[in-house]
Design a protein around this motif. Structure first.
Motif: not given
Length: 312
Positions: A224-253
């Motif tokens: 249960x703890x692994x699923x929560x960590x996977x969803x909250x940290x490695x997915x929700x938070x990570x994709x906010x950073x992903x789309x911010x970087x994608x907009x500013x730094x480009x896909x290749x970077x």
């Protein structure tokens, strides 16, 4: 204005990239734990479903409405298919047969696929000699970090290893596809929420039909703890950073993050678990660092510029 992929990343972008590598490096660890009690499809649905709920709550608390319109949600479905449904399922299935560390290392082929896909499908992220040399140096560094013992095992479970490579290719296409959200004026938080919500809608009926999750027993607390960590940290938070970087730094970077994931895993293992660091791993990190420098191009441009004022 210089295209994002053709300029050096700023220190803030490098910081976000390093943070993203830690979050996504942890995802392989979380998946490895969760698969001990959950089938792959159910795990992926829990991952994206919980992430969607978390991001929807954040949007509500910040007073940001979820984007609307058929064209927007078609874009979210496309991103969900390429960036969540395909790679998450392939990686989760692959990790039922191979170790999480090997999966992370095979996933580091994403930048090689990425520069090739970007060269074919875009006009502003073209393949250059120093970028290709950097990718090859990074892949060499990953291979050195793996070492001969893991490389000797590459012949086993070929389908699982092929699944991880297909996931890396899907991530490469997703990086190019996701550039449209900046053009559509959708901020990173909304793009992340829309993508994982669409992924949940795509995958939930499949998981219900295939896994029949209501027949599964209650998983242990560690899962249960692994699923929560996977969803909250490695997915929700990570994709906010992903789309911010994608907009500013480009896909290749952005795809350079997959080179850093094995390094993050190594450092976390050494610092948190006390695992030993051997010389070949230090050499591998040095090669990865050299590859990142070549792809970034900052030092090469400075050397080429000589003493011309104002060049960087």
């Amino acid at each position: 204005m210089q295209p994002a992929a053709n300029r050096p990343m700023t220190p803030a972008e490098w910081g976000l990239l390093l943070g993203l590598s830690v979050l996504w490096g942890g995802s392989f660890f979380f998946v490895g734990i969760a698969l001990s009690a959950l089938p792959p499809l159910t795990l992926v649905v829990l991952r994206v479903g919980l992430a969607a709920a978390i991001l929807a709550l954040v949007l509500r608390l910040r007073g940001i409405p979820m984007p609307r319109g058929a064209s927007v949600w078609r874009a979210f479905l496309g991103a969900a298919f390429l960036n969540n449904a395909v790679p998450f399922c392939l990686i989760a299935w692959g990790q039922t047969y191979i170790a999480s560390g090997l999966a992370a290392i095979l996933n580091a082929t994403t930048p090689l696929f990425g520069v090739l896909v970007a060269h074919v499908l875009t006009t502003d992220e073209r393949l250059t000699a120093h970028r290709l040399a950097g990718v090859l140096a990074g892949l060499a560094g990953v291979a050195v970090m793996v070492g001969p013992s893991l490389l000797a095992g590459l012949g086993a479970e070929v389908l699982a290893q092929g699944a991880i490579l297909l996931a890396a290719l899907s991530y490469a296409f997703a990086g190019i596809y996701g550039r449209r959200f900046k053009r559509m004026g959708i901020p990173p938080l909304s793009a992340a929420a829309g993508q994982v919500t669409a992924a949940t809608a795509l995958l939930l009926p499949v998981a219900l039909a295939v896994d029949r999750p209501w027949t599964l027993g209650m998983p242990p607390l560690t899962v249960v703890a692994a699923v929560v960590g996977l969803a909250a940290l490695s997915t929700a938070f990570a994709y906010v950073i992903f789309f911010r970087l994608l907009a500013s730094a480009g896909a290749t970077n952005l795809m350079l993050v997959t080179f850093l994931i094995p390094v993050s895993a190594l450092l976390l293992g050494a610092l948190v678990l006390g695992e030993p660091v051997v010389p070949r791993q230090l050499l591998g990190m040095a090669l990865i660092g050299a590859g990142l420098v070549a792809i970034d191009g900052r030092l090469l441009r400075r050397r080429g510029a000589g003493v011309v004022p104002g060049r960087s």
